[in-house]
Scaffold this motif. Structure first.
Motif, short mmCIF file in Angstrom:
data_model
loop_
_atom_site.label_atom_id
_atom_site.label_comp_id
_atom_site.label_asym_id
_atom_site.label_seq_id
_atom_site.Cartn_x
_atom_site.Cartn_y
_atom_site.Cartn_z
N ASP A 194 0.83 -1.20 0.00
CA ASP A 194 0.00 0.00 0.00
C ASP A 194 0.86 1.25 0.00
O ASP A 194 0.56 2.23 -0.67
N ARG A 195 1.95 1.23 0.77
CA ARG A 195 2.82 2.41 0.86
C ARG A 195 3.47 2.73 -0.48
O ARG A 195 3.54 3.89 -0.90
N GLU B 98 0.88 4.16 -2.83
CA GLU B 98 0.56 5.53 -2.44
C GLU B 98 1.64 6.50 -2.95
O GLU B 98 1.33 7.55 -3.50
N SER C 28 1.60 7.04 -6.75
CA SER C 28 0.44 7.78 -7.24
C SER C 28 0.61 9.30 -7.14
O SER C 28 -0.17 10.04 -7.71
#
Length: 102
Positions: free
Chosen positions: A23-24, A27, A30
């Motif tokens: 997820d990191r 993120e 993005s």
């Protein structure tokens, strides 16, 4: 993207797979500033299959290594200021590239 940029050889869009998938990392990739950094760092010729070793911030000065693999290039054959970068996670189910011994 303008016709002038494509005529100049600048890719309109480059799709990049990333690993490891967290997820990191997703993120950080993005964020527009990461795309801007990557356009500068990888400015120049680009082709499907190219592999780039980079890192992303984990906060507080810590980083995480990430492998970026060019999946496809649309338009010209080089990364430039106008190139859109699209990121997608590398999944375990992604097809393997064809082998030479088939």
């Amino acid at each position: 993207m303008t016709a002038d940029a494509t005529a100049d050889g600048v890719a309109e869009r480059v799709v990049v797979r990333y690993a490891p998938v967290t997820d990191r990392i997703a993120e950080e990739l993005s964020k527009s500033r990461y795309s801007a950094y990557l356009r500068r760092a990888e400015s120049g010729p680009v082709a499907a299959g190219d592999e780039w070793e980079h890192f992303v911030s984990r906060g507080c000065g810590a980083t995480a290594d990430v492998t970026l693999t060019v999946e496809s290039v649309e338009g010209g054959g080089r990364v430039g200021e106008g190139t859109e970068l699209a990121f997608r996670p590398a999944e375990d189910g992604d097809p393997e590239p064809p082998s030479d011994d088939s």
